[in-house]
Design a protein around this motif. Sequence first.
Motif, PDB file in Angstrom:
ATOM      1  N   ARG A  44     -53.007  29.928  24.129  1.00 26.54           N
ATOM      2  CA  ARG A  44     -53.144  28.646  24.809  1.00 26.54           C
ATOM      3  C   ARG A  44     -53.050  27.480  23.830  1.00 26.54           C
ATOM      4  NH1 ARG A  44     -57.663  29.555  29.615  1.00 26.54           N
ATOM      5  NH2 ARG A  44     -56.591  31.328  30.574  1.00 26.54           N
ATOM      6  N   HIS A  45     -53.529  27.704  22.636  1.00 25.48           N
ATOM      7  CA  HIS A  45     -53.471  26.623  21.649  1.00 25.48           C
ATOM      8  C   HIS A  45     -52.023  26.368  21.221  1.00 25.48           C
ATOM      9  CE1 HIS A  45     -54.642  24.027  18.364  1.00 25.48           C
ATOM     10  NE2 HIS A  45     -53.919  24.779  17.524  1.00 25.48           N
ATOM     11  N   TYR A  46     -51.240  27.427  20.994  1.00 23.66           N
ATOM     12  CA  TYR A  46     -49.875  27.274  20.490  1.00 23.66           C
ATOM     13  C   TYR A  46     -48.826  27.182  21.599  1.00 23.66           C
ATOM     14  CZ  TYR A  46     -51.363  27.946  15.689  1.00 23.66           C
ATOM     15  OH  TYR A  46     -51.956  27.775  14.460  1.00 23.66           O
ATOM     16  N   LEU A  47     -49.265  27.260  22.844  1.00 24.33           N
ATOM     17  CA  LEU A  47     -48.303  27.152  23.935  1.00 24.33           C
ATOM     18  C   LEU A  47     -47.634  25.777  23.946  1.00 24.33           C
ATOM     19  CD1 LEU A  47     -47.137  28.731  26.321  1.00 24.33           C
ATOM     20  CD2 LEU A  47     -48.913  27.711  27.769  1.00 24.33           C
ATOM     21  N   SER A  48     -48.378  24.749  23.564  1.00 26.13           N
ATOM     22  CA  SER A  48     -47.793  23.407  23.526  1.00 26.13           C
ATOM     23  C   SER A  48     -46.712  23.318  22.455  1.00 26.13           C
ATOM     24  CB  SER A  48     -48.877  22.357  23.266  1.00 26.13           C
ATOM     25  OG  SER A  48     -49.531  22.613  22.025  1.00 26.13           O
ATOM     26  N   TYR A  49     -46.869  24.082  21.368  1.00 17.65           N
ATOM     27  CA  TYR A  49     -45.844  24.094  20.327  1.00 17.65           C
ATOM     28  C   TYR A  49     -44.576  24.795  20.824  1.00 17.65           C
ATOM     29  CZ  TYR A  49     -43.550  24.808  15.840  1.00 17.65           C
ATOM     30  OH  TYR A  49     -42.627  24.802  14.820  1.00 17.65           O
ATOM     31  N   GLU A  67     -32.352  25.610  33.959  1.00 17.29           N
ATOM     32  CA  GLU A  67     -33.427  24.626  34.066  1.00 17.29           C
ATOM     33  C   GLU A  67     -34.387  24.780  32.881  1.00 17.29           C
ATOM     34  OE1 GLU A  67     -33.490  22.292  36.288  1.00 17.29           O
ATOM     35  OE2 GLU A  67     -31.759  23.047  37.417  1.00 17.29           O
ATOM     36  N   PHE A  68     -35.263  23.807  32.732  1.00 21.27           N
ATOM     37  CA  PHE A  68     -36.228  23.864  31.632  1.00 21.27           C
ATOM     38  C   PHE A  68     -37.121  25.086  31.742  1.00 21.27           C
ATOM     39  CE2 PHE A  68     -40.426  23.037  29.876  1.00 21.27           C
ATOM     40  CZ  PHE A  68     -40.104  22.730  28.568  1.00 21.27           C
ATOM     41  N   ASP A  69     -37.423  25.511  32.959  1.00 21.05           N
ATOM     42  CA  ASP A  69     -38.302  26.672  33.151  1.00 21.05           C
ATOM     43  C   ASP A  69     -37.773  27.907  32.442  1.00 21.05           C
ATOM     44  OD1 ASP A  69     -40.071  25.223  34.595  1.00 21.05           O
ATOM     45  OD2 ASP A  69     -39.377  25.898  36.567  1.00 21.05           O
ATOM     46  N   GLU A  70     -36.426  28.099  32.453  1.00 19.21           N
ATOM     47  CA  GLU A  70     -35.857  29.258  31.766  1.00 19.21           C
ATOM     48  C   GLU A  70     -36.074  29.154  30.254  1.00 19.21           C
ATOM     49  OE1 GLU A  70     -34.269  29.689  35.688  1.00 19.21           O
ATOM     50  OE2 GLU A  70     -34.094  27.939  34.382  1.00 19.21           O
ATOM     51  N   TYR A  71     -35.894  27.949  29.715  1.00 13.54           N
ATOM     52  CA  TYR A  71     -36.125  27.746  28.285  1.00 13.54           C
ATOM     53  C   TYR A  71     -37.585  28.060  27.947  1.00 13.54           C
ATOM     54  CZ  TYR A  71     -31.622  25.338  27.742  1.00 13.54           C
ATOM     55  OH  TYR A  71     -30.272  25.029  27.687  1.00 13.54           O
ATOM     56  N   MET A  72     -38.481  27.555  28.773  1.00 14.55           N
ATOM     57  CA  MET A  72     -39.902  27.748  28.520  1.00 14.55           C
ATOM     58  C   MET A  72     -40.301  29.206  28.650  1.00 14.55           C
ATOM     59  SD  MET A  72     -42.545  26.194  27.546  1.00 14.55           S
ATOM     60  CE  MET A  72     -44.139  26.933  27.211  1.00 14.55           C
ATOM     61  N   GLN A  73     -39.692  29.893  29.581  1.00 10.96           N
ATOM     62  CA  GLN A  73     -40.010  31.314  29.768  1.00 10.96           C
ATOM     63  C   GLN A  73     -39.670  32.116  28.512  1.00 10.96           C
ATOM     64  OE1 GLN A  73     -37.995  33.128  33.070  1.00 10.96           O
ATOM     65  NE2 GLN A  73     -38.482  35.201  32.419  1.00 10.96           N
ATOM     66  N   PHE A  74     -38.486  31.899  27.957  1.00 13.13           N
ATOM     67  CA  PHE A  74     -38.088  32.640  26.765  1.00 13.13           C
ATOM     68  C   PHE A  74     -38.850  32.168  25.533  1.00 13.13           C
ATOM     69  CE2 PHE A  74     -34.113  33.093  29.388  1.00 13.13           C
ATOM     70  CZ  PHE A  74     -34.292  34.444  29.650  1.00 13.13           C
ATOM     71  N   ALA A  75     -39.199  30.890  25.483  1.00 10.07           N
ATOM     72  CA  ALA A  75     -40.007  30.394  24.371  1.00 10.07           C
ATOM     73  C   ALA A  75     -41.375  31.063  24.372  1.00 10.07           C
ATOM     74  CB  ALA A  75     -40.159  28.880  24.469  1.00 10.07           C
ATOM     75  N   THR A  76     -41.932  31.265  25.546  1.00  6.43           N
ATOM     76  CA  THR A  76     -43.234  31.936  25.662  1.00  6.43           C
ATOM     77  C   THR A  76     -43.137  33.382  25.200  1.00  6.43           C
ATOM     78  OG1 THR A  76     -43.814  30.511  27.535  1.00  6.43           O
ATOM     79  CG2 THR A  76     -45.111  32.514  27.240  1.00  6.43           C
TER      80      THR A  76
END
Length: 257
Positions: A44-49, A67-76
Motif C-alpha cells: 500500500r505504501h509503494y502502490l502510489s509509486y 486505458e490507464f487501468d491496463e497500465y496500472m494493472q501491469f504496474a501492480t
Amino acid sequence: MIDEHAMPPRAAAPARYQQLDDEAGLWQRWRNQGELAAREALIRHYLSYARALAAQMYARRSMDEFEFDEYMQFATVGLLEALDRYDPERGILFKTFATTRINGAMLSGLSTLSERQQQIAMRRRMADERVKSLQEAPLPADPERLLRELAEIGVGLALGFVLEGSGMLASAEASVADNTYTRLELRQFQQQIRYLCQRLTAREREVIEMHYLQHISFEEVAERLQLSKGRVSQLHAQGLKRLRTLLLQTSPCDVTL
C-alpha cells in the motif's frame, strides 16, 4: 494529459503502519517472518509509486489502444514481483530495484495484450471470410432451403475448425476431458481430413493448407498465388465441399457431418 479520475484511489494502510515509520522493520517482518500484514503495508505504501510510473508511461503512449487501468494493472503486477524478490540486505533502495521490474512488467504485459487483441481481430476477419465464401448467394426466404443452406455453411465451418485444430475441436476435447477414447477419435478425424486434403485439386489444396494450417488470410493467399481474392474464396468453398464428399466416401466415422 493524465486522467487522474481513471486512477484507482490509494487504499489506506492499516493504522499500525499508517506512517511507515519503521520500513526496515516491515521488511524484516516480511522477509524473515513472512508476516502478511507487513507485506500489505509495504504494498500500500509503494502502490502510489507504481501508479506514478504507470502514469508516466501512459502519458508517453503513442496510441490510445489501452486505458490507464491496463497500465496500472501491469504496474501492480511488477510491484508485487519486485516486493517478493527484494532483499534489503543488498543495500539497494527498493524504488531503484522496483523501477525496472515495474516498467518491464508494463511493457511485457501490454505487448502480450496487444498481440492477443490482434490475433482475435485476425481470427474474426478470417471467420467472416469463410462465411462469405461458403454463402455463395443471398440466403433464400423458403424455410426448407434456408435450413439446407445454413446446414451447408455450418458443415463447411466445422470442417475448417477441425482442419485448423482449434475452435470446435478444442471445445469438443474440453467437453469430453474424461473420455480418452473420444479425444483420440477426434484427433484421428482431424488427421483423416488432413490426409484427404491431398486428394483435392492442386489449387484447392494450396488455398486450404495456407488458410487453415498456416493461418493466412484470403487476401494474402491471393497475393501469394497471384489470384483474385474472389477466386481464392471460390477455391476455398470448392475445397471444403470436395472434402465433405470424400469423407462420405471413406469408411464410417463416429463424428457426423
